[in-house]
Design an enzyme around this catalytic site. Structure first.
Site, mmCIF file in Angstrom:
data_model
loop_
_atom_site.group_PDB
_atom_site.id
_atom_site.type_symbol
_atom_site.label_atom_id
_atom_site.label_comp_id
_atom_site.label_asym_id
_atom_site.label_seq_id
_atom_site.Cartn_x
_atom_site.Cartn_y
_atom_site.Cartn_z
ATOM 1 N N PHE A 110 10.866 -21.547 34.996
ATOM 2 C CA PHE A 110 10.240 -22.344 36.048
ATOM 3 C C PHE A 110 10.751 -21.814 37.392
ATOM 4 O O PHE A 110 11.959 -21.616 37.554
ATOM 5 C CB PHE A 110 10.643 -23.803 35.848
ATOM 6 C CG PHE A 110 9.847 -24.778 36.665
ATOM 7 C CD1 PHE A 110 8.634 -25.246 36.203
ATOM 8 C CD2 PHE A 110 10.325 -25.234 37.880
ATOM 9 C CE1 PHE A 110 7.896 -26.168 36.948
ATOM 10 C CE2 PHE A 110 9.588 -26.150 38.632
ATOM 11 C CZ PHE A 110 8.376 -26.617 38.170
ATOM 12 N N ASP A 181 18.323 -24.574 30.202
ATOM 13 C CA ASP A 181 17.566 -25.624 30.865
ATOM 14 C C ASP A 181 16.714 -26.314 29.803
ATOM 15 O O ASP A 181 15.901 -25.665 29.132
ATOM 16 C CB ASP A 181 16.692 -25.011 31.977
ATOM 17 C CG ASP A 181 16.015 -26.082 32.818
ATOM 18 O OD1 ASP A 181 15.710 -27.159 32.275
ATOM 19 O OD2 ASP A 181 15.799 -25.832 34.024
ATOM 20 N N TYR A 206 12.386 -37.213 33.872
ATOM 21 C CA TYR A 206 11.087 -37.847 34.145
ATOM 22 C C TYR A 206 9.984 -37.274 33.276
ATOM 23 O O TYR A 206 8.853 -37.698 33.359
ATOM 24 C CB TYR A 206 10.716 -37.709 35.639
ATOM 25 C CG TYR A 206 10.865 -36.319 36.189
ATOM 26 C CD1 TYR A 206 9.900 -35.348 35.954
ATOM 27 C CD2 TYR A 206 11.988 -35.958 36.926
ATOM 28 C CE1 TYR A 206 10.055 -34.064 36.444
ATOM 29 C CE2 TYR A 206 12.150 -34.677 37.413
ATOM 30 C CZ TYR A 206 11.174 -33.732 37.169
ATOM 31 O OH TYR A 206 11.334 -32.458 37.644
ATOM 32 N N LYS A 207 10.309 -36.258 32.445
ATOM 33 C CA LYS A 207 9.298 -35.684 31.560
ATOM 34 C C LYS A 207 9.319 -36.471 30.245
ATOM 35 O O LYS A 207 8.928 -37.627 30.218
ATOM 36 C CB LYS A 207 9.557 -34.186 31.392
ATOM 37 C CG LYS A 207 9.304 -33.432 32.710
ATOM 38 C CD LYS A 207 9.677 -31.974 32.706
ATOM 39 C CE LYS A 207 9.354 -31.350 34.069
ATOM 40 N NZ LYS A 207 10.020 -30.078 34.301
ATOM 41 N N ARG A 353 -3.017 -27.273 30.147
ATOM 42 C CA ARG A 353 -1.817 -27.625 29.382
ATOM 43 C C ARG A 353 -1.927 -29.047 28.848
ATOM 44 O O ARG A 353 -2.292 -29.965 29.584
ATOM 45 C CB ARG A 353 -0.630 -27.487 30.346
ATOM 46 C CG ARG A 353 0.715 -27.585 29.733
ATOM 47 C CD ARG A 353 1.751 -27.171 30.752
ATOM 48 N NE ARG A 353 1.916 -28.185 31.809
ATOM 49 C CZ ARG A 353 3.050 -28.385 32.475
ATOM 50 N NH1 ARG A 353 4.104 -27.642 32.216
ATOM 51 N NH2 ARG A 353 3.123 -29.297 33.421
HETATM 52 C C1 LIG Z 1 10.266 -29.685 35.701
HETATM 53 C C2 LIG Z 1 11.220 -28.570 35.875
HETATM 54 C C3 LIG Z 1 12.028 -28.478 37.024
HETATM 55 C C4 LIG Z 1 11.891 -29.445 38.182
HETATM 56 O O1 LIG Z 1 13.025 -29.485 38.989
HETATM 57 P P1 LIG Z 1 13.267 -30.728 39.957
HETATM 58 O O2 LIG Z 1 14.424 -30.369 40.777
HETATM 59 O O3 LIG Z 1 13.494 -31.924 39.093
HETATM 60 O O4 LIG Z 1 12.022 -30.915 40.775
HETATM 61 C C5 LIG Z 1 12.958 -27.455 37.081
HETATM 62 N N1 LIG Z 1 13.082 -26.561 36.071
HETATM 63 C C6 LIG Z 1 12.307 -26.610 34.967
HETATM 64 C C7 LIG Z 1 12.499 -25.604 33.884
HETATM 65 C C8 LIG Z 1 11.339 -27.603 34.844
HETATM 66 O O5 LIG Z 1 10.555 -27.634 33.775
#
Ligand SMILES: *Cc1c(COP(=O)(O)O)cnc(C)c1O
Length: 394
Positions: A110, A181, A206-207, A353
């Protein structure tokens, strides 16, 4: 028991296949947050820090998350956002390998994870390098120049999974520190952090953990390291004695040192109430239920909707809890689907998705979703100017 539709407040008629991006509202959250506002904040005011245990919540809720990801008690703490937790983990990890300068990640990660490392490298200005390779090339790119391997277990776009155990072993054999992660893993697939032996793990809530928009992230530090890691974000609530107000920073013992500042008490109340759904959920059962839904979805889409091309691994063991299909007009098609009550999302350049969360999605939902997808594609409902303008959040 896996299916617990009643636990959630889902709008009637909506098929929600986006729990991988934002989990739906659990009914427990409404009452809990209302009570927290009224009975704790509203009534106790500042006393709430002690009388309602607000200050202890980051570790207490961290332990509850730990149970879902194979982390022993006292190794997980929550706070801040995942981007911040990436920074903390990488900053602490590179200190553990002072003679190495490479941070290795992959192009399926990400972007914020990569951006945070770039920012850290710039701030340090000491010759660090972020090396980004294709996901399938990570293992062979780990050599004795690599200080840290930082990977997201489940690819946010395609759902492709790295093999946590063997990758961690490869990293350790080369003397590198491993950071996982778990943004798309926690609450979606079984994770055994302790067995993996990785040094750090991070993720958001939050996911699949349904903590609500802006819910705090979590960080795990392996037990034997927690008293030695150096917190780069040396905030007062990670201090050994915050209320001594020392002028000099001295990290707290253990995982508490990864705290930074005042925790988000309202969001923690929501997250805590949301986590109640996991009592009695067996992650292995959850995983089989998720795979069954995904296989049904893939089978029906492929046999009824030839316009879509599977963009996720076909082997369910190599896929997280989402299925992605590529379609050149994917953005418009997803908007047309959302207008019909089937909520997925779109990731550039052409990925539609769909997340599968067996807590509130069953087989009938999957079939109904495919019915809508078939109509949208067959009748070209996506080919409408109102679906072409991209909104800020896709
Ligand atoms: C959703 C997601 C994030 C989001 O980061 P925030 O700081 O919470 O906005 C970061 N890394 C990955 C791999 C994600 O899937």
């Amino acid at each position: 028991m896996v299916l617990q539709k009643d636990f959630f407040d889902l709008p009637a008629g909506m098929i929600y296949l986006d729990g991988n991006s934002l989990g739906p509202l659990p009914k427990t959250v409404k009452d809990r947050v209302a009570a927290m506002i009224q009975d704790e904040w509203g009534t106790q005011l500042i006393k709430g820090w002690n009388t309602s245990g607000w200050m202890a919540q980051p570790s207490r809720i961290g332990d509850a998350i730990g149970r879902l990801i194979g982390a022993p008690q006292g190794t997980v703490v929550i706070g801040d956002t995942l981007s911040i937790k990436v920074f903390q983990a990488v900053a602490a990890a590179i200190k553990m390998r002072p003679d190495r300068r490479v941070i290795l990640s992959d192009s399926g990660n990400f972007p914020t994870d990569l951006y945070m490392v770039e920012g850290l490298i710039k701030a340090l200005d000491s010759g660090y390098e972020l090396r980004v390779v294709a996901p399938e090339d990570v293992a062979s790119a780990i050599d004795d120049t690599v200080a840290v391997v930082m990977l997201t277990e489940v690819d946010y776009r395609t759902g492709r999974m790295h093999e946590m155990g063997s990758m961690t072993k490869t990293a350790h054999e080369a003397g590198a520190v491993m950071i996982w992660d778990l943004a798309h893993s926690a609450g979606a697939v079984p994770v055994d952090l302790e067995a993996s032996g990785c040094e750090f793990a991070i993720g958001c809530t939050y996911k699949y953990l349904n903590g609500g928009p802006g819910a705090p992230a979590f960080i795990y530090v392996r037990k034997d390291l927690a008293d030695d890691v150096e917190p780069a974000l040396a905030g007062w609530l990670g201090h050994d004695a915050p209320f001594a107000f020392d002028l000099k920073y001295r990290p707290a013992r253990g995982i508490e040192r990864m705290r930074v500042g005042t925790p988000p008490v309202l969001q923690m109340a929501a997250l805590d109430a949301a986590l109640a759904v996991w009592e009695g959920v067996d992650m292995a059962e959850m995983r089989s239920a998720s795979i069954a839904l995904q296989e049904t979805f893939i089978h029906h889409v492929e046999s009824r909707v030839p316009q879509l091309t599977l963009a996720s691994p076909r082997d369910s063991a190599r896929r997280g809890s989402q299925v992605s299909f590529a379609f050149e007009n994917g953005y418009a098609a997803m908007q047309a689907l959302i207008a019909r009550g089937v909520i997925g999302d779109f990731r550039a350049p052409d990925i539609m998705r769909f997340g599968f969360t067996p807590l509130y999605i069953d087989e009938a939902d999957v079939i109904a979703a495919v019915d809508h997808i078939e109509v949208v594609m067959k009748d070209r409902l996506w080919d409408d100017p109102k679906y072409l303008t991209r909104q800020r959040v896709t």
